[in-house]
Design an enzyme around this catalytic site. Sequence first.
Site, PDB file in Angstrom:
ATOM      1  N   LYS A 111       3.060 -14.634   7.243  1.00 22.29           N
ATOM      2  CA  LYS A 111       3.312 -15.750   7.941  1.00 22.29           C
ATOM      3  C   LYS A 111       3.362 -15.865   9.444  1.00 22.29           C
ATOM      4  O   LYS A 111       2.977 -16.773   9.937  1.00 22.29           O
ATOM      5  CB  LYS A 111       4.191 -16.482   7.174  1.00 22.29           C
ATOM      6  CG  LYS A 111       4.137 -16.650   5.710  1.00 22.29           C
ATOM      7  CD  LYS A 111       3.734 -17.940   5.317  1.00 22.29           C
ATOM      8  CE  LYS A 111       3.226 -18.289   3.859  1.00 22.29           C
ATOM      9  NZ  LYS A 111       3.708 -17.481   2.853  1.00 22.29           N
ATOM     10  N   GLU A 133       6.208 -27.415   6.676  1.00 21.51           N
ATOM     11  CA  GLU A 133       6.644 -27.579   5.322  1.00 21.51           C
ATOM     12  C   GLU A 133       7.081 -26.128   4.924  1.00 21.51           C
ATOM     13  O   GLU A 133       6.454 -25.094   5.182  1.00 21.51           O
ATOM     14  CB  GLU A 133       5.636 -27.993   4.540  1.00 21.51           C
ATOM     15  CG  GLU A 133       4.317 -27.065   4.095  1.00 21.51           C
ATOM     16  CD  GLU A 133       3.496 -26.602   5.057  1.00 21.51           C
ATOM     17  OE1 GLU A 133       3.370 -27.240   6.316  1.00 21.51           O
ATOM     18  OE2 GLU A 133       3.084 -25.447   4.964  1.00 21.51           O
ATOM     19  N   SER A 400       1.287  -8.764   1.094  1.00 24.24           N
ATOM     20  CA  SER A 400       1.379  -9.832   1.834  1.00 24.24           C
ATOM     21  C   SER A 400       3.177 -10.013   2.052  1.00 24.24           C
ATOM     22  O   SER A 400       3.242 -10.481   3.265  1.00 24.24           O
ATOM     23  CB  SER A 400       1.033 -10.973   1.221  1.00 24.24           C
ATOM     24  OG  SER A 400       1.689 -11.333   0.018  1.00 24.24           O
TER      25      SER A 400
HETATM   26  C1  LIG Z   1       3.677 -17.621   1.404  1.00 21.45           C
HETATM   27  C2  LIG Z   1       3.218 -16.319   0.827  1.00 21.45           C
HETATM   28  C3  LIG Z   1       1.971 -16.282   0.026  1.00 21.45           C
HETATM   29  C4  LIG Z   1       1.035 -17.342  -0.429  1.00 21.45           C
HETATM   30  O1  LIG Z   1       0.345 -17.850   0.642  1.00 21.45           O
HETATM   31  P1  LIG Z   1      -0.939 -17.514   1.060  1.00 21.45           P
HETATM   32  O2  LIG Z   1      -1.337 -18.773   2.138  1.00 21.45           O
HETATM   33  O3  LIG Z   1      -1.813 -17.870   0.051  1.00 21.45           O
HETATM   34  O4  LIG Z   1      -1.087 -16.233   1.692  1.00 21.45           O
HETATM   35  C5  LIG Z   1       1.726 -14.998  -0.441  1.00 21.45           C
HETATM   36  N1  LIG Z   1       2.493 -13.776  -0.144  1.00 21.45           N
HETATM   37  C6  LIG Z   1       3.766 -14.156   0.587  1.00 21.45           C
HETATM   38  C7  LIG Z   1       4.597 -12.941   0.748  1.00 21.45           C
HETATM   39  C8  LIG Z   1       4.130 -15.257   1.013  1.00 21.45           C
HETATM   40  O5  LIG Z   1       5.066 -15.668   1.702  1.00 21.45           O
END
Ligand SMILES: *Cc1c(COP(=O)(O)O)cnc(C)c1O
Length: 419
Positions: A111, A133, A400
């Site tokens: 993020k 948000e 992620s």
């Molecule tokens: C917010 C988040 C997601 C989901 O959001 P995307 O916009 O689909 O990437 C996935 N993995 C993590 C670790 C997140 O913090």
Amino acid sequence: MSTISSEVKPLPTLLSDVPDEKGRFGEYGGAYVPETLVAALQQLSETYERVRLDERFWDEFKAILATFVGRPTPIYFAQRLTRHVRKGIDRSKGAEIWFKREDLAHTGAHKINNTIGQALMTKRMGKRRIIAETGAGQHGVASATAAAFFGLDCDVYMGAEDARRQRLNVTRMKMLGANVIEVNTGSRTLKDATNEAMRDWMGSSDHTHYIIGSVVGPHPFPMIVRDFQSIIGRECKGQSIRQFGKLPEAIVACVGGGSNAAGIFYDFIDEKNVRLIGVEAGGRSSRAGEHAAPLSLGAPGVLHGSLSYVLQDEHGQTANVHSCSAGLDYPGVGPEHAYWKDKGRVEYTVATDDEALDAFILTARTEGIIPALETSHAIAHAMRLAATLPNESRLVVNLSGRGDKDVEEAQRLLAARDG
Ligand SMILES: *Cc1c(COP(=O)(O)O)cnc(C)c1O
């Protein structure tokens, strides 16, 4: 006799060459917003058109990513997870599983790439306040971090239910100097927080920038967020060539709004030999209200300012959603994913709560990495897929985010399930 038709050859269309100037990804995207937001979006589009061509902007962005965020994040061979997958299957099968380590980025997820980019744009626009948000709180923390870094005021809208589930992130945001506004309307989750943030922006856009946390919302947000996140795929491409001498056979990412997936997919979208797979939240079942999988189980509709796949009830109202991971618990998805789905370029599938929970604990035990519950959906599917691919192929999972925020929830779910 005219020869024009044979002389004017259409340019080859690249899937990466979207959106058009109206913000369309094929039929998807656009900007379905009230009059009061048109000027703010116009200003944002103009600012972005300028910074897009401004090398100094990208140099500054890259310098911050290198020194503050910790980029490039490595790719890593998940050797013991791979061995686990290979156990008991045909020896010619079982692809190597690699992780793109976004969990190692500052604040623990991808993020931050987007919030740093958009906060830098906020400065360029001469604005002094950002709003955001947040669902799981990861985007809120990344926004609060970027605000502290650039000296901006920061208000974060968060559903009261999410604030309860993610107490630690609420505290982190406050520590970083942000103000957290709990939202008590609707299901008191991400969708409601997004509505409130948009409402705020309608009255404050002269001095406030709204940092949307994923590749969703009205044009130009889906494009801007994709571009800031595409550093993930660009790095991954170079790293793959250095490590494997070629591109990976497949890339797997979880899809909430779709930003980590778009970020790792984008540089590979015109590389037709690389399979790209997005994994949505299958929740408890494929029954209405028990999952959060708009691409797999929804239909085109408008949500939060753009046309994309949306989970809707029989009256076209946005449906209730469920996922064990707050970051995937959203009824919509970015319009570019809708485009990729309809073009057949990206495959979309689901992993259930249970499958994600299994992958969560397995990754912790085999690799010493506690992944986010969101990410665990991608790992769950990656393991299934790896078992079907030749053993000399490589599959990269976008890791992620890290799962520190999820350990209590995971423990509770595991205790409820397994005793
Ligand atoms: C917010 C988040 C997601 C989901 O959001 P995307 O916009 O689909 O990437 C996935 N993995 C993590 C670790 C997140 O913090």
